[in-house]
Design an enzyme around this catalytic site. Structure first.
Site, PDB file in Angstrom:
ATOM      1  N   CYS A   2      30.944  72.477  -7.262  1.00 33.38           N
ATOM      2  CA  CYS A   2      30.914  73.324  -6.088  1.00 33.38           C
ATOM      3  C   CYS A   2      32.326  73.630  -5.614  1.00 33.38           C
ATOM      4  CB  CYS A   2      30.133  72.635  -4.971  1.00 33.38           C
ATOM      5  SG  CYS A   2      28.524  72.002  -5.481  1.00 33.38           S
ATOM      6  N   ARG A  47      27.630  76.214  -3.623  1.00 37.70           N
ATOM      7  CA  ARG A  47      27.030  75.275  -4.567  1.00 37.70           C
ATOM      8  C   ARG A  47      26.761  75.882  -5.936  1.00 37.70           C
ATOM      9  NH1 ARG A  47      21.114  72.193  -4.565  1.00 37.70           N
ATOM     10  NH2 ARG A  47      21.744  70.493  -5.963  1.00 37.70           N
ATOM     11  N   LEU A  48      27.112  75.098  -6.968  1.00 39.05           N
ATOM     12  CA  LEU A  48      26.673  75.343  -8.339  1.00 39.05           C
ATOM     13  C   LEU A  48      25.724  74.208  -8.673  1.00 39.05           C
ATOM     14  CD1 LEU A  48      27.073  77.044 -10.975  1.00 39.05           C
ATOM     15  CD2 LEU A  48      28.808  75.374 -11.629  1.00 39.05           C
ATOM     16  N   SER A  49      24.449  74.495  -8.752  1.00 41.47           N
ATOM     17  CA  SER A  49      23.423  73.453  -8.860  1.00 41.47           C
ATOM     18  C   SER A  49      23.373  72.877 -10.275  1.00 41.47           C
ATOM     19  CB  SER A  49      22.045  74.028  -8.499  1.00 41.47           C
ATOM     20  OG  SER A  49      22.088  74.604  -7.209  1.00 41.47           O
ATOM     21  N   ILE A  51      22.409  68.945 -10.601  1.00 37.77           N
ATOM     22  CA  ILE A  51      21.480  67.818 -10.494  1.00 37.77           C
ATOM     23  C   ILE A  51      20.572  68.016  -9.286  1.00 37.77           C
ATOM     24  CG2 ILE A  51      21.310  65.323 -10.094  1.00 37.77           C
ATOM     25  CD1 ILE A  51      23.890  64.962 -11.627  1.00 37.77           C
ATOM     26  N   ASN A  72      32.653  68.292  -4.115  1.00 33.61           N
ATOM     27  CA  ASN A  72      32.752  69.033  -5.373  1.00 33.61           C
ATOM     28  C   ASN A  72      32.930  68.025  -6.492  1.00 33.61           C
ATOM     29  OD1 ASN A  72      33.490  70.737  -7.544  1.00 33.61           O
ATOM     30  ND2 ASN A  72      35.624  70.758  -6.890  1.00 33.61           N
ATOM     31  N   GLY A  73      32.019  68.006  -7.470  1.00 36.81           N
ATOM     32  CA  GLY A  73      32.193  67.129  -8.620  1.00 36.81           C
ATOM     33  C   GLY A  73      30.932  66.426  -9.035  1.00 36.81           C
ATOM     34  N   ASP A  97      24.044  62.974  -6.177  1.00 42.82           N
ATOM     35  CA  ASP A  97      25.121  62.015  -5.990  1.00 42.82           C
ATOM     36  C   ASP A  97      25.844  62.183  -4.658  1.00 42.82           C
ATOM     37  OD1 ASP A  97      26.057  64.454  -6.849  1.00 42.82           O
ATOM     38  OD2 ASP A  97      27.289  63.680  -8.482  1.00 42.82           O
ATOM     39  N   GLY A 360      37.381  67.879 -24.633  1.00 40.33           N
ATOM     40  CA  GLY A 360      38.074  66.711 -25.164  1.00 40.33           C
ATOM     41  C   GLY A 360      39.410  66.384 -24.529  1.00 40.33           C
TER      42      GLY A 360
END
Length: 628
Positions: A2, A47-49, A51, A72-73, A97, A360
Site C-alpha cells: 500500500c 490499498r493494494l489488496s 491478504i 505498507n508492507g 497482518d 533475488g
C-alpha cells in the site's frame, strides 16, 4: 502492499489536501482508499489488496479507538505474533497482518519492532498524546519519508511526491548534496535532494511529539559481531539451503497469485526453484532483440528445465529513453542505475498476469557476490608485505605518471579502504566533480561522508568491510529503492526472500573463507545452489542487468537528446557544459563514460520534472511534468 500519507497541525489546510496527497501515490494502492481526521492529525491510505482481500481496511484502530494505523508492507510472522497477543487478551476481527501491528504497538510500544519479520513502513497516531510514531523495516525494503521544517509543518508519506500537494510544503532543491549524488548516484544518509525532507533509515523509527519535536531511534543494525571462523563451505551451504527454503515459503503467503522475476543468474533462479516446489509459479524475464545484451535464452531454458512457465518481455531503445522522465518522477530522487528502466518494463509486463512477484535482490550483499570483493585479497597481501610509508611513496609517484599497467593498483594501494573502495566514488571522483560543477566550492570528500560506516567495522577484514558498506548503502539506497519504485509504479508487490531478517542473521556468522575464494564469489551460496540447480546456472558469472545503453548513447536519436540536455538551462545552472560535452565525446570515441553520462542526463531530467518552474525544457512525459 500500500501507500500512505499524513500530517499534523492542519490549521488553515484545505480539507481536500489529504485526498490530493493520497492521489499522488494511487499507483501504490489502486484497490481502495480511506481517511482519518481529528483536530490534530489527518491520515490517508491507498490499498493494494494481497491478504484477506475482503477485510483489512485502513486506517485501522486499536480496541479502544485511541490509536490509528496506516501500514505498507508484509509481516511474514504475523500469525505467531497474533497468537501471542491473543494470550494477552486481544481479539482480532480480520486475518490481516496490519491488525497485529496496531494491537502489538498497543501492547508493547516500540518494542513491537523487535518481534517483526518482514518488509514494512507504518505510522501510528496516538490520539491521547498527539504523538506520531513511524517505523521502517530492518533493511529499507519499504520507504518512509517525513518533512519537518522545525516550525508548524510535519508531514509523512510513502513517497516524497505526495508532499507536493500540501500548501505548507516548501519545495527546495538541496544543492549542497549534488556532489554526493554525483559520487554515489544516491544520497547515503537520511538527507534527500529536497530540503527538510528526510528518510527514515532502515531499522529506525521516529516519534513526533505534540510539542513539535521529532526524535529518531535505531532498533536494528546489521553487524558482523558473531563471525564463526570454524564454519566450512559445506556446512554453510547446507544451512543456506534450509534458510532460503524457509524464507521463500514465508514470502509466498498471499491470497493472490504469486509470480517471480527470472534473469539468467543464480539468485533469481534459486528463488524461483524453491518457490516452484510449493506450487506452480510463472516467471517473467526481460530482454532485448539484440541477443548480445539479452539473458532470455538462459532464463527461458532454465524455466523449461524446472517445468515452469516463463513469459519473455522485450524493450527497445525508444522504450528506454521515452520512459526516463516518468522513471525520474516515480523515483522521487534522481537515481542513475541504468537497470531501473528494465525493471520498470519487467514490472509492467509482470503486473498483467500477477499481483505479487519474488525477486533475488540481496544475495550479492549478504553472501559476497560482487566481483569487486575479490580485490580484497591482493590489496590485503600488498598492505601486509609493503610498509605504509613505502605504499604512500609509490602511490604518489604513480599518480604523477601517465597510465601504465599497475598504476591504478599502486595509487589505490596507498589509500585507506574508506577512500579506495570504488563505491565511494562510484561515478565521479573528487577531481571529476571539480571539472564539471559550475560551483566547485560545493564539492566535498565523498569518502569522509561515509567514513563512519568503515569505522563501524574497523579491524575486520576488507571484504567484510566492503559488504557492510554495501548492505548499509548500495542495498537500501539503490537496489531496494529502485525495486520498490519501479514495481509500485505498476501496482506490483515485489518480495525479496534473500533480504530477510533470518537470512541476514546467518550471513553475519559466515567467515570470509565461506563467502569468497581467490577467483569465485558467493562460494557457499553457489555450493548450496549446485544441489538444486543445473551447474551452468549455479556457477554462472554475475552479469548484473545488462543493456545496450552504452551503444545507444552513441547513436541517433538518443545522442541528440543527450546533447540537448547537456546544453539545457538546467545543465548551465549546475554544470560546466563544455566539460559535459567532453565526457560525451570521449564515450563516442571509445572511452567508456556511460555511467557518468547517464548520471548527469538523469539528474537533468529529474530536475526538469520536479522543478519545471525553473526550466524551459520540454520533457517527453508531459503528463507527469504538469502534475508536478
Amino acid at each position: 502492499m500500500c501507500g500512505f500519507v499524513g500530517y499534523v497541525n492542519q490549521k488553515d489546510v484545505p480539507s481536500t489536501t489529504i485526498n490530493a496527497m493520497a492521489d499522488r501515490i494511487k499507483h501504490r494502492g489502486p484497490d481502495d482508499e480511506a481517511f482519518f481526521e481529528d483536530d490534530q492529525a489527518v491520515m490517508g491510505f491507498r490499498r493494494l489488496s494481497i491478504i484477506d482481500l475482503a477485510h483489512g481496511k485502513q486506517p485501522m484502530y486499536n480496541r479502544d479507538q485511541t490509536k490509528v494505523l496506516t501500514f505498507n508492507g508484509e509481516i511474514y510472522n504475523y500469525q505467531e505474533i497474533r497468537e501471542e497477543l491473543k494470550q494477552l487478551g486481544y481479539e482480532f476481527q480480520t486475518d490481516v497482518d496490519s491488525e497485529v501491528l496496531i494491537h502489538g504497538y498497543d501492547a508493547w510500544g516500540p518494542k513491537l519492532l523487535d518481534r517483526l519479520r518482514g518488509m514494512y513502513a507504518f505510522v501510528i497516531y496516538d490520539k491521547t498524546t498527539n504523538e506520531v510514531f513511524g517505523a521502517r523495516d530492518h533493511f529499507g525494503i519499504k520507504p518512509l519519508y517525513y518533512y519537518d521544517d522545525d516550525g508548524d509543518t510535519f508531514l509523512w508519506a510513502s513517497e516524497i511526491k505526495a508532499f507536493l500537494e500540501h500548501p505548507n510544503f516548501k519545495k527546495e532543491f538541496n544543492e549542497a548534496l549534488l556532489p554526493i549524488h554525483l559520487s554515489f548516484e544516491f544520497i547515503p544518509s537520511r538527507d534527500t535532494m529536497f530540503k527538510n525532507v528526510y528518510k527514515v533509515l532502515p531499522g529506525q523509527y521516529f516519534i513526533h511529539h505534540a510539542n513539535g519535536e521529532t526524535e529518531t531511534h535505531r532498533y536494528y543494525k546489521f553487524n558482523y559481531d558473531h563471525i564463526d571462523n570454524t564454519q566450512t563451505v559445506e556446512e554453510d551451504a547446507k544451512k543456506i539451503r534450509g534458510i532460503v527454503d524457509e524464507s521463500v515459503k514465508a514470502h509466498m503467503i498471499a491470497d493472490v497469485e504469486v509470480g517471480s522475476f527470472l534473469s539468467s543468474g543464480i539468485d533469481s533462479s534459486y528463488v524461483l526453484n524453491e518457490a516452484s516446489k510449493l506450487k506452480p509459479i510463472q516467471s517473467f524475464s526481460l530482454g532485448f532483440k539484440d541477443s548480445k545484451y539479452s539473458e532470455l535464452s538462459w532464463s527461458t531454458e532454465f524455466a523449461k528445465e524446472i517445468k515452469q512457465k516463463n513469459t519473455p518481455l522485450y524493450m527497445t531503445g525508444d522504450d528506454y529513453f521515452d520512459i526516463l522522465p516518468t522513471i525520474m518522477y516515480y523515483m522521487d530522487e534522481p537515481l542513475s542505475n541504468p537497470s531501473a528502466m528494465q525493471l520498470y518494463y519487467l514490472s509492467k509486463g509482470t503486473r498483467e498476469s500477477v499481483k505479487v512477484a519474488l525477486s533475488g535482490e540481496g544475495a550479492d550483499e549478504f553472501f559476497g557476490g560482487y566481483n569487486t570483493y575479490l580485490e580484497a585479497i591482493p590489496f590485503e597481501r600488498y598492505q601486509k608485505w609493503v610498509p605504509g610509508g613505502i605504499r604512500k611513496m609509490l602511490g604518489s609517484i604513480a599518480e604523477k605518471f601517465p597510465r601504465f599497467h599497475g598504476r591504478r593498483f599502486l595509487v589505490r594501494g596507498a589509500q585507506p579502504l574508506s577512500e579506495r573502495y570504488y563505491r565511494v566514488n562510484y561515478v565521479f571522483d573528487f577531481h571529476d566533480r571539480n571539472k564539471i560543477l559550475k560551483n566547485p566550492s560545493l564539492n566535498q570528500d565523498a569518502g569522509a561522508y561515509t567514513k563512519h560506516l568503515f569505522d563501524d567495522v574497523k579491524g575486520l577484514d576488507e571484504m567484510t568491510q566492503m559488504q557492510y558498506f554495501d548492505i548499509n548503502t548500495w542495498l537500501p539506497y539503490d537496489i531496494l529503492h529502485k525495486a520498490d519504485r519501479m514495481s509500485m509504479a505498476n501496482s506490483l508487490e515485489v518480495r525479496t526472500p534473500l533480504v530477510d531478517k533470518e537470512v541476514a542473521k546467518f550471513a553475519a556468522t559466515m567467515p570470509v573463507k565461506t563467502r569468497i575464494h581467490a577467483d569465485e564469489t558467493k562460494v557457499s551460496l553457489r555450493t548450496a545452489a549446485e544441489a538444486e540447480l543445473p551447474e551452468r546456472v549455479a556457477k554462472k558469472e554475475k552479469m548484473g542487468f545488462p543493456s545496450p545503453i552504452a551503444t545507444w548513447i552513441k547513436t541517433e536519436p538518443y545522442k541528440s537528446r543527450i546533447i540537448e540536455a547537456f546544453n539545457s538551462d538546467v545543465a548551465n545552472k549546475f554544470f560546466n557544459t563544455d566539460a559535459l560535452m567532453d565526457i560525451l565525446h570521449e564515450h563516442i570515441n571509445g572511452k567508456s563514460s556511460m555511467q557518468k553520462i547517464f548520471t548527469i542526463y538523469t539528474f537533468i531530467l529529474w530536475y526538469q520534472v520536479y522543478f519545471p518552474e525553473e526550466t524551459t525544457a520540454k520533457t517527453v512525459d508531459l503528463v507527469h511534468r504538469t502534475q508536478v
